[in-house]
Write a protein that holds these residues in place. Structure first.
Motif, PDB file in Angstrom:
ATOM      1  N   SER A  70      61.405 117.830  39.781  1.00 34.76           N
ATOM      2  CA  SER A  70      60.654 116.579  39.731  1.00 34.76           C
ATOM      3  C   SER A  70      59.388 116.747  40.559  1.00 34.76           C
ATOM      4  CB  SER A  70      61.493 115.415  40.270  1.00 34.76           C
ATOM      5  OG  SER A  70      62.662 115.245  39.499  1.00 34.76           O
ATOM      6  N   ILE A  72      56.283 115.276  42.310  1.00 38.37           N
ATOM      7  CA  ILE A  72      55.848 113.991  42.861  1.00 38.37           C
ATOM      8  C   ILE A  72      54.439 114.135  43.428  1.00 38.37           C
ATOM      9  CG2 ILE A  72      56.439 112.072  44.374  1.00 38.37           C
ATOM     10  CD1 ILE A  72      58.610 112.791  42.294  1.00 38.37           C
ATOM     11  N   ARG A  78      55.565 109.324  47.487  1.00 33.00           N
ATOM     12  CA  ARG A  78      55.747 110.368  48.502  1.00 33.00           C
ATOM     13  C   ARG A  78      55.898 109.738  49.887  1.00 33.00           C
ATOM     14  NH1 ARG A  78      51.539 112.951  49.397  1.00 33.00           N
ATOM     15  NH2 ARG A  78      50.120 112.351  47.697  1.00 33.00           N
ATOM     16  N   ALA A 171      62.048 108.798  41.365  1.00 29.21           N
ATOM     17  CA  ALA A 171      61.531 110.156  41.549  1.00 29.21           C
ATOM     18  C   ALA A 171      61.888 111.071  40.382  1.00 29.21           C
ATOM     19  CB  ALA A 171      62.052 110.742  42.853  1.00 29.21           C
TER      20      ALA A 171
END
Length: 209
Positions: A70, A72, A78, A171
């Motif tokens: 994943s 991000i 974040r 996420a």
């Protein structure tokens, strides 16, 4: 609709482009020894083409089953992962983690512009191995591209907690998966005050002939 085949890339042109952008081509051994855990990053985005190469390197890792990467880049997400990880470390009861979060200015994601979360099926006994192998590939690719990186596991304290499943879903971690580790990527800052010292070879070795 038929499309004409793309022309083969010119290796010399590719090398020239990398040199222009300030990259130094290196072999695997050089990337392994040059790699270090970077814990301070510039506020500068990673180029999309570089990030794509890093992620693809993870997909080429040896594996014994499924895993998920994943990516991000969303700053707000974040930051929430960072803050929840910070809180989880502070309340972990683990002395080392509590000492880290007590350091002035400490942030678990170190201000990196890219967070790569690696997860695998919760019931698979190989998820930790699969994701760690993918993480190593991505870290070495980042090193070759002139980027800093750091392998971290602290976000597992936040995203694997039962009451934080919504954040894990946001996420991109599938419902039947569990976060195993993470990698942060970015341009290294000059100051790296949270470093843990110079790298040295680790582990014991024996030969059986």
């Amino acid at each position: 609709m038929l499309r004409s085949a793309a022309a083969e890339p010119d290796p010399l042109a590719t090398i020239g482009a990398l040199c222009i952008r300030g990259y130094t081509m290196m072999n695997v051994s050089e990337a392994i020894t040059k790699r270090k855990s970077v814990r301070a990053y510039l506020d500068k985005p990673v180029l999309a083409e570089d990030l794509a190469k890093i992620v693809e390197a993870g997909q080429w890792a040896p594996n014994a089953g499924a895993f998920q990467i994943s990516v991000i880049r969303n700053a707000g997400l974040r930051q929430r992962i960072n803050d929840l990880t910070h809180s989880a470390m502070a309340n972990s009861g683990v002395e080392f983690l509590q000492q880290r979060v007590s350091l002035p200015g400490y942030q678990p994601l170190y201000g990196a512009p890219v967070l790569l979360l690696l997860s695998g099926p919760t019931e698979s006994p190989y998820s930790a191995v699969n994701t760690s192998l993918a993480a190593e590939n991505m870290i070495l690719e980042a090193t070759e591209l002139g980027l800093g990186s750091c392998y971290i596991v602290s976000p597992t304290l936040a995203l694997n907690a039962g009451n934080d499943r919504a954040l894990a879903q946001e996420a991109g971690i599938p419902d039947s998966y569990q976060l195993q580790c993470a990698v942060i990527i970015g341009y290294a800052a000059a100051e790296n005050k949270f470093t843990v010292g110079e790298r040295t070879p680790k582990g014991s070795v024996n030969y059986v002939d």
